[in-house]
Motif scaffolding. Structure first.
Motif: not given
Length: 206
Positions: A61, A111, A33, A35-39, A42
């Motif tokens: 994060k 990422g 995903n 870094y920016d879209c990683m949560t 998840q």
């Protein structure tokens, strides 16, 4: 007579036994995903762990990603091939799992590009886990080739050790093309070996 101070019970000791699973999950989500879209949600779901567990261990994060990258399994180059030629040694290091792992690491690097300016620690973790092990192996192979008189003694080993990683990164990140064995062999034959090859005069003087 003063009364004794109340005894404070120590807090529950943190359980770090699941850290490796959580860090592995973080790497997988990061590679998929970015870094920016990683949560954190998840990562917790992938690791089958509670979100609160992750936040107790990694308050942000960014801290989780830095730890995950720093704990990446580093390529083992302890038993380097010794085929008698630099080309043979470099080709012997090109095993299919190595190529697949390199592609995964490139996805991880892509990422976290957006985070690098904000986190020098992450940049250092990336270098130590992904770049330096292979560069160190390349240095050993080239120094060995110099010792046996196969290549120029004055070639810039430090720069050349980084050539293949740089070209792989450019091909994947900028050109958006896959890295395969054919491409890696072309780096060896068309870039590295011509750069270290002795001149006709040097060969004659031997």
């Amino acid at each position: 007579m003063t009364s004794a101070a109340p005894v404070t019970k120590p807090g529950r000791k943190r359980d770090h036994t699941r850290d490796p699973e959580i860090l592995d999950a973080a790497i997988e989500v990061l590679a998929e995903n970015g870094y920016d879209c990683m949560t954190i949600d998840q990562v917790a779901a992938r690791a089958k762990a509670g979100k609160a567990t992750l936040y107790r261990r990694w308050p942000s994060k960014a801290e989780l990603v830095i730890d995950a990258v720093g704990c990446l399994k580093k390529d083992s180059y302890e038993n380097l091939p010794d085929t008698g030629t630099l080309r043979g040694d470099l080709l012997a290091m090109m095993r299919p799992p190595t190529i697949e792992d390199a592609q995964k690491k490139i996805r991880i690097m892509s990422g976290v590009v957006s985070m690098l300016d904000r986190s020098p620690e992450l940049g250092e973790a990336l270098r130590a886990a992904m770049v330096e092990p292979r560069a160190a192996a390349n240095r050993v192979l080239m120094r060995r080739a110099i010792d046996r008189g196969e290549i120029r003694a004055d070639c810039d080993i430090e720069m050349l050790a980084m050539v293949s990683a740089s070209m792989v990164f450019y091909r994947t990140m900028i050109m958006r093309q896959a890295v395969d064995r054919e491409f890696l062999v072309s780096i060896i034959d068309e870039v590295l070996l011509p750069a270290v090859r002795k001149t006709d005069t040097e060969v004659t003087d031997r």
